[in-house]
Write a protein that holds these residues in place. Structure first.
Motif, PDB file in Angstrom:
ATOM      1  N   SER A  30      -1.745 -21.779   8.364  1.00  0.00           N
ATOM      2  CA  SER A  30      -1.318 -21.975   9.758  1.00  0.00           C
ATOM      3  C   SER A  30      -0.259 -20.950  10.130  1.00  0.00           C
ATOM      4  O   SER A  30      -0.262 -20.405  11.238  1.00  0.00           O
ATOM      5  CB  SER A  30      -0.768 -23.386   9.962  1.00  0.00           C
ATOM      6  N   TYR A  31       0.649 -20.682   9.208  1.00  0.00           N
ATOM      7  CA  TYR A  31       1.691 -19.688   9.424  1.00  0.00           C
ATOM      8  C   TYR A  31       1.067 -18.307   9.627  1.00  0.00           C
ATOM      9  O   TYR A  31       1.442 -17.569  10.541  1.00  0.00           O
ATOM     10  CB  TYR A  31       2.638 -19.702   8.219  1.00  0.00           C
ATOM     11  N   ARG A  60      11.139 -18.517  17.879  1.00  0.00           N
ATOM     12  CA  ARG A  60      10.938 -19.978  17.894  1.00  0.00           C
ATOM     13  C   ARG A  60       9.955 -20.405  16.806  1.00  0.00           C
ATOM     14  O   ARG A  60      10.149 -21.418  16.147  1.00  0.00           O
ATOM     15  CB  ARG A  60      10.434 -20.422  19.259  1.00  0.00           C
ATOM     16  N   MET A  61       8.914 -19.638  16.623  1.00  0.00           N
ATOM     17  CA  MET A  61       7.923 -19.960  15.602  1.00  0.00           C
ATOM     18  C   MET A  61       8.538 -19.856  14.203  1.00  0.00           C
ATOM     19  O   MET A  61       8.358 -20.745  13.368  1.00  0.00           O
ATOM     20  CB  MET A  61       6.714 -19.022  15.713  1.00  0.00           C
ATOM     21  N   MET A  63      11.687 -20.114  13.380  1.00  0.00           N
ATOM     22  CA  MET A  63      12.649 -21.203  13.220  1.00  0.00           C
ATOM     23  C   MET A  63      11.935 -22.518  12.929  1.00  0.00           C
ATOM     24  O   MET A  63      12.362 -23.294  12.069  1.00  0.00           O
ATOM     25  CB  MET A  63      13.512 -21.331  14.474  1.00  0.00           C
ATOM     26  N   SER A  64      10.836 -22.755  13.604  1.00  0.00           N
ATOM     27  CA  SER A  64      10.071 -23.984  13.394  1.00  0.00           C
ATOM     28  C   SER A  64       9.538 -24.070  11.966  1.00  0.00           C
ATOM     29  O   SER A  64       9.651 -25.114  11.311  1.00  0.00           O
ATOM     30  CB  SER A  64       8.921 -24.047  14.398  1.00  0.00           C
ATOM     31  N   PHE A  65       8.972 -22.981  11.473  1.00  0.00           N
ATOM     32  CA  PHE A  65       8.462 -22.980  10.099  1.00  0.00           C
ATOM     33  C   PHE A  65       9.600 -23.057   9.084  1.00  0.00           C
ATOM     34  O   PHE A  65       9.453 -23.676   8.030  1.00  0.00           O
ATOM     35  CB  PHE A  65       7.571 -21.762   9.843  1.00  0.00           C
ATOM     36  N   THR A  66      10.753 -22.455   9.393  1.00  0.00           N
ATOM     37  CA  THR A  66      11.912 -22.554   8.507  1.00  0.00           C
ATOM     38  C   THR A  66      12.370 -24.004   8.398  1.00  0.00           C
ATOM     39  O   THR A  66      12.601 -24.518   7.301  1.00  0.00           O
ATOM     40  CB  THR A  66      13.081 -21.687   9.032  1.00  0.00           C
ATOM     41  N   GLU A  67      12.488 -24.655   9.543  1.00  0.00           N
ATOM     42  CA  GLU A  67      12.973 -26.036   9.572  1.00  0.00           C
ATOM     43  C   GLU A  67      11.989 -27.028   8.966  1.00  0.00           C
ATOM     44  O   GLU A  67      12.388 -28.111   8.560  1.00  0.00           O
ATOM     45  CB  GLU A  67      13.317 -26.438  11.004  1.00  0.00           C
ATOM     46  N   SER A  68      10.721 -26.663   8.876  1.00  0.00           N
ATOM     47  CA  SER A  68       9.733 -27.578   8.302  1.00  0.00           C
ATOM     48  C   SER A  68       9.998 -27.826   6.824  1.00  0.00           C
ATOM     49  O   SER A  68       9.660 -28.884   6.300  1.00  0.00           O
ATOM     50  CB  SER A  68       8.316 -27.029   8.481  1.00  0.00           C
ATOM     51  N   THR A  76      10.443 -16.692   6.026  1.00  0.00           N
ATOM     52  CA  THR A  76      10.557 -16.967   7.457  1.00  0.00           C
ATOM     53  C   THR A  76      11.746 -16.288   8.114  1.00  0.00           C
ATOM     54  O   THR A  76      12.006 -16.507   9.294  1.00  0.00           O
ATOM     55  CB  THR A  76      10.659 -18.488   7.697  1.00  0.00           C
TER      56      THR A  76
END
Length: 98
Positions: A30-31, A60-61, A63-68, A76
């Motif tokens: 997905s990434y 934003r993308m 950051m979203s994958f980092t926070e996951s 990331t």
């Protein structure tokens, strides 16, 4: 991921971008597709290119994958060379120096 900016285009080093693996991790695949979907150019053996118009979406993308928590920090974060100068404001939350 090693990154550099040239003529207002962000380049991600081709060895650092994620690989698509059939039957591989859903998160990693997905990434891969998310990064590829907003790239101006994403060649197999070349650096991936992102125009300044998509930098906010890219940040934003990332950051979203980092926070996951599913991907490593180095996968990331954008690592700029010291010679790059200042990291653009929109990329500061996801950028650092090599």
């Amino acid at each position: 991921m090693r990154a550099r900016i040239d003529n207002n285009v962000l380049f991600l080093h081709h060895e650092d971008v994620p690989e698509f693996k059939k039957g591989g991790s859903v998160v990693r695949n997905s990434y891969f597709w998310a990064l590829r979907s907003i790239a101006g150019r994403a060649r197999r053996a070349g650096d991936w290119e992102y125009e300044s118009e998509v930098w906010l979406a890219l940040a934003r993308m990332l950051m979203s994958f980092t926070e996951s928590g599913y991907l490593g920090y180095r996968e990331t974060i954008l690592e700029f060379p010291l010679s790059q100068g200042e990291i653009p404001h929109v990329l500061r939350d996801v950028g650092t120096w090599e």
